[in-house]
Design a protein around this motif. Structure first.
Motif, short mmCIF file in Angstrom:
data_model
loop_
_atom_site.label_atom_id
_atom_site.label_comp_id
_atom_site.label_asym_id
_atom_site.label_seq_id
_atom_site.Cartn_x
_atom_site.Cartn_y
_atom_site.Cartn_z
N TRP A 70 54.73 36.07 35.45
CA TRP A 70 54.21 37.07 34.53
C TRP A 70 53.93 36.46 33.16
N LYS A 71 54.82 35.61 32.69
CA LYS A 71 54.61 34.94 31.40
C LYS A 71 53.36 34.05 31.46
N ALA A 72 53.18 33.38 32.59
CA ALA A 72 52.02 32.50 32.75
C ALA A 72 50.72 33.31 32.70
N LEU A 73 50.71 34.48 33.36
CA LEU A 73 49.51 35.32 33.35
C LEU A 73 49.22 35.83 31.94
N LEU A 74 50.25 36.20 31.22
CA LEU A 74 50.04 36.69 29.86
C LEU A 74 49.48 35.59 28.95
N SER A 75 49.87 34.36 29.22
CA SER A 75 49.37 33.26 28.39
C SER A 75 47.90 32.95 28.67
N LEU A 76 47.35 33.52 29.75
CA LEU A 76 45.96 33.25 30.12
C LEU A 76 45.02 34.39 29.71
N ARG A 77 45.50 35.30 28.88
CA ARG A 77 44.67 36.45 28.52
C ARG A 77 43.40 36.05 27.77
N ASN A 78 43.48 35.06 26.90
CA ASN A 78 42.28 34.61 26.20
C ASN A 78 41.24 34.06 27.17
N ALA A 79 41.72 33.29 28.16
CA ALA A 79 40.80 32.73 29.16
C ALA A 79 40.19 33.84 30.00
N ALA A 80 40.99 34.84 30.37
CA ALA A 80 40.49 35.94 31.21
C ALA A 80 39.46 36.79 30.49
N SER A 81 39.64 36.99 29.19
CA SER A 81 38.72 37.85 28.45
C SER A 81 37.31 37.28 28.40
N ALA A 82 37.16 35.98 28.67
CA ALA A 82 35.83 35.37 28.71
C ALA A 82 35.07 35.76 29.97
N PHE A 83 35.77 36.27 30.96
CA PHE A 83 35.15 36.64 32.24
C PHE A 83 35.14 38.14 32.49
N LEU A 84 36.18 38.84 32.06
CA LEU A 84 36.30 40.27 32.35
C LEU A 84 35.45 41.10 31.40
N MET A 85 34.73 42.07 31.96
CA MET A 85 34.00 43.01 31.13
C MET A 85 34.06 44.39 31.78
N SER A 86 33.89 45.41 30.97
CA SER A 86 33.99 46.78 31.46
C SER A 86 32.65 47.49 31.39
N ARG A 87 32.35 48.24 32.45
CA ARG A 87 31.20 49.14 32.45
C ARG A 87 31.78 50.54 32.25
N VAL A 88 31.60 51.07 31.06
CA VAL A 88 32.30 52.28 30.66
C VAL A 88 31.73 53.52 31.35
N GLY A 89 32.66 54.33 31.88
CA GLY A 89 32.30 55.62 32.46
C GLY A 89 32.91 56.73 31.64
N ASN A 90 34.15 57.10 31.99
CA ASN A 90 34.85 58.13 31.21
C ASN A 90 35.70 57.55 30.08
N GLY A 91 35.82 56.23 30.06
CA GLY A 91 36.55 55.58 28.97
C GLY A 91 38.06 55.63 29.08
N ASN A 92 38.58 56.05 30.23
CA ASN A 92 40.03 56.22 30.36
C ASN A 92 40.77 54.91 30.56
N GLN A 93 40.11 53.91 31.12
CA GLN A 93 40.79 52.64 31.42
C GLN A 93 40.47 51.52 30.43
N THR A 94 39.41 51.63 29.72
CA THR A 94 38.94 50.53 28.87
C THR A 94 39.57 50.55 27.49
N SER A 95 40.13 49.42 27.09
CA SER A 95 40.71 49.28 25.75
C SER A 95 39.59 49.16 24.72
N PHE A 96 39.66 49.98 23.67
CA PHE A 96 38.62 49.94 22.63
C PHE A 96 38.58 48.57 21.96
N TRP A 97 39.74 48.00 21.68
CA TRP A 97 39.80 46.76 20.92
C TRP A 97 39.79 45.49 21.76
N HIS A 98 40.37 45.54 22.94
CA HIS A 98 40.63 44.28 23.66
C HIS A 98 39.68 44.00 24.82
N ASP A 99 39.21 45.01 25.50
CA ASP A 99 38.29 44.77 26.62
C ASP A 99 36.89 44.47 26.11
#
Length: 300
Positions: free
Chosen positions: A61-90
């Motif tokens: 779990w610690k290793a996954l948390l340390s990779l959040r910067n790397a993951a944000s370069a690939f993950l993106m959200s297609r907003v629908g109702n906005g319930n799951q998407t972080s305003f600041w981080h996604d």
């Protein structure tokens, strides 16, 4: 291989690729028992990007948390109702994570908490944003004016995996690896080493080991063969020969690249044969090596 290497994966980058897939599981609707447990017991109602690395947490779990910067370069959200998407981080705007676009002062400037989801920033009248007081805020408001307003009746937010501006509905290990791995210029000489020499040399090696013909389409298949057992050739001899072949090809590669010296398959095989004999004889008193020299010379 066409970049001058042996075609072996960089294990550090390969491990990063596989860990990123675990992060993807946390955002997609994958029916993973591990993913469901993590979301229920680790993330709960909080945002993945704001999880703290606690001392008693598991190493994984610690290793996954340390990779959040790397993951944000690939993950993106297609907003629908906005319930799951972080305003600041996604990533849901062209500006990437808004916390980076605005900087640490962003939440204070817009009056929006760092753990806010998009659904909490809209109402029936539109976006609940203050008047723009910076270029970043103005650019965001101009963009938001051109997109549909999230609403409760819309579909759930969808997360996509974006690799080199290609949006994917599912995680791609191959494309992610290709995007992350270090690259080098294409080398024109590689076709001579890896095709002309290696194929002929491999055919000679396979015959010496007692096989009629044998080929592999991937390194995984080659690795599986090295670890398997059969009645034709001992596993120890196969592994020893594989190491010697790889070393010989790498030595030939370096000679051609750095010294402008090339050898034929026959010359390489002769040196390889001597190297394998020496390796076996040096270990002849070990149990696994006692009968290997006879086996190696059986089909000579």
């Amino acid at each position: 291989m066409n970049e001058g290497g042996l075609g072996l994966r960089n294990l550090k980058v390969w491990n990063l690729t596989l860990c990123l897939r675990l992060i993807w599981v946390l955002f997609c609707n994958h029916k993973s028992l591990w993913g469901c447990w993590i979301k229920e017991n680790r993330i709960k109602n909080r945002i993945f990007w704001e999880q703290e690395q606690k001392g008693h947490s598991s190493w994984t779990w610690k290793a996954l948390l340390s990779l959040r910067n790397a993951a944000s370069a690939f993950l993106m959200s297609r907003v629908g109702n906005g319930n799951q998407t972080s305003f600041w981080h996604d990533v849901w705007t062209p500006f990437g994570p808004l916390i980076r676009h605005f900087g640490p002062q962003g939440p204070r400037e817009l009056g929006i908490p760092t753990d806010a989801r998009i659904c909490s920033v809209v109402n029936e009248n539109g976006w609940k944003l203050p008047s723009a007081r910076s270029d970043e805020a103005e650019a965001l408001q101009i963009h938001l004016a051109s997109v549909s307003l999230p609403c409760a009746s819309a579909h759930d937010d969808e997360f996509l995996w974006r690799v080199d501006n290609v949006e994917l509905d599912a995680f791609s290990t191959k494309l992610t690896w290709e995007s992350l791995r270090p690259r080098a210029p294409i080398q024109l000489w590689t076709s001579n080493v890896w095709c002309e020499v290696s194929q002929h040399l491999w055919a000679m090696i396979i015959r010496r080991l007692g096989y009629r013909t044998l080929s592999f389409h991937s390194w995984n298949a080659f690795s599986d063969w090295l670890g398997s057992k059969d009645s034709i050739c001992p596993t120890t001899l196969r592994r020893l020969v594989a190491q010697a072949v790889i070393y010989s090809l790498w030595h030939e590669r370096n000679n051609r690249l750095h010294n402008n010296i090339s050898s034929s398959s026959e010359v390489i095989f002769k040196l390889l044969d001597r190297r394998i004999r020496d390796a076996i004889l040096a270990r002849r008193n070990r149990k696994k090596f006692k009968n290997l020299i006879a086996k190696w010379l059986t089909f000579a």
